[in-house]
Design a protein around this motif. Structure first.
Motif, PDB file in Angstrom:
ATOM      1  N   LEU A  61       0.827  -1.201   0.000  1.00 40.30           N
ATOM      2  CA  LEU A  61       0.000   0.000   0.000  1.00 40.30           C
ATOM      3  C   LEU A  61       0.865   1.256   0.000  1.00 40.30           C
ATOM      4  O   LEU A  61       0.648   2.181  -0.792  1.00 40.30           O
ATOM      5  CB  LEU A  61      -0.937   0.000   1.205  1.00 40.30           C
ATOM      6  N   ARG A 104       1.238   3.864  -3.172  1.00 38.43           N
ATOM      7  CA  ARG A 104       0.870   5.272  -3.007  1.00 38.43           C
ATOM      8  C   ARG A 104       2.033   6.193  -3.353  1.00 38.43           C
ATOM      9  O   ARG A 104       1.841   7.258  -3.950  1.00 38.43           O
ATOM     10  CB  ARG A 104       0.400   5.520  -1.573  1.00 38.43           C
ATOM     11  N   SER A 126      -8.998   4.724  -7.186  1.00 41.31           N
ATOM     12  CA  SER A 126      -7.956   4.838  -6.168  1.00 41.31           C
ATOM     13  C   SER A 126      -8.320   4.047  -4.915  1.00 41.31           C
ATOM     14  O   SER A 126      -7.488   3.344  -4.333  1.00 41.31           O
ATOM     15  CB  SER A 126      -7.733   6.312  -5.813  1.00 41.31           C
ATOM     16  N   GLU A 127      -9.583   4.153  -4.517  1.00 40.28           N
ATOM     17  CA  GLU A 127     -10.044   3.404  -3.340  1.00 40.28           C
ATOM     18  C   GLU A 127      -9.948   1.900  -3.580  1.00 40.28           C
ATOM     19  O   GLU A 127      -9.512   1.138  -2.702  1.00 40.28           O
ATOM     20  CB  GLU A 127     -11.489   3.793  -3.027  1.00 40.28           C
ATOM     21  N   ASN A 147      -6.221   0.910  -3.497  1.00 39.49           N
ATOM     22  CA  ASN A 147      -5.715   0.956  -2.124  1.00 39.49           C
ATOM     23  C   ASN A 147      -6.153  -0.295  -1.360  1.00 39.49           C
ATOM     24  O   ASN A 147      -5.384  -0.876  -0.589  1.00 39.49           O
ATOM     25  CB  ASN A 147      -6.213   2.209  -1.410  1.00 39.49           C
TER      26      ASN A 147
END
Length: 259
Positions: A6, A10, A211-212, A215
């Motif tokens: 993660l 990112r 993006s969610e 992630n």
């Protein structure tokens, strides 16, 4: 120290332009880019293109086809038949990378002018740098490579069948939805039903929703495999250094085209 998938994802995705710029400035990458841009405009035919292995290999890698560098007879057929006809060789292949390649290097339609377009010059360079970024990310953590790859492909996904046809995309979706890998062995229509009940295709066109989703994938990747295993290379997903493994049917077609 091992960094989680993660966090690594990112970091790579938060300022992608800067990340890509760093990759392009690496000496080996910049040398290949320089050679490509200096020479691709001199290519006026399929014979010229296939005859310069350095240019051809660069273009193949840019399209995620690096593992097919040896299959020049196969790629010649892709280029010679182009994409205008629905039953052309490239369009008949389930893997749309070949049609994309033929669209970029459309010698059938544009002949000697083919390499004068932006898509064959800087457009191909941009793809090459992005592919290099994903491969380098995968060398440290395959989960990061999967997330970056899915992010790149997401906007063009129109059906769940496209996801299931690509082992890397399918792995991201199964991990995100908490589905076991064994699901890949069941009837494909049942897989589509199972996924469509849990996921909306519009998610892929909404940057925040995408993006969610990624992630969540990155977090679950480490949970499912453990940090010590997160960087293991999944050869079956990317076929070594390329995008997708080569099917037995494709290998048969290649063997029939060898000269």
């Amino acid at each position: 120290m091992i960094t989680s998938t993660l966090v690594s994802y990112r970091l790579a995705a938060s300022d992608l332009d800067t990340t890509l710029q760093r990759v392009s400035e690496q000496s080996i990458v910049s040398r290949e880019v320089e050679y490509y841009l200096e020479n691709i405009g001199d290519v006026k035919s399929i014979d010229d293109f296939l005859g310069d292995s350095r240019l051809f290999s660069f273009a193949m890698k840019a399209h995620g086809l690096e593992d097919m560098n040896y299959a020049k007879a196969f790629m010649r057929k892709v280029l010679e038949e182009g994409i205008d006809s629905d039953d052309s060789f490239a369009n008949s292949l389930t893997d749309n990378r070949y049609a994309d390649f033929a669209k970029t290097f459309d010698f059938k339609s544009f002949d000697a002018a083919t390499t004068s377009f932006t898509k064959t010059q800087q457009g191909t360079v941009d793809k090459y740098v992005r592919q290099t970024l994903e491969e380098q990310a995968g060398a440290d953590n395959e989960g990061v490579r999967l997330a970056l790859y899915f992010e790149r492909k997401a906007e063009g996904i129109d059906t769940f069948y496209e996801i299931l046809a690509d082992p890397a995309l399918a792995q991201v979706v199964r991990t995100t939805l908490g589905l076991p890998d064994a699901v890949a062995t069941i009837d494909i229509d049942k897989q589509v039903e199972m996924i469509s009940d849990r996921l909306d295709l519009e998610t892929f066109r909404d940057p925040d929703a995408l993006s969610e989703l990624l992630n969540r994938f990155a977090a679950l990747w480490d949970v499912n495999r453990g940090l010590d295993q997160a960087s293991n290379s999944l050869i079956g997903l990317f076929g070594g250094t390329g995008q997708v493994g080569i099917s037995q049917d494709l290998l048969l077609q290649i063997s029939q085209l060898r000269r």
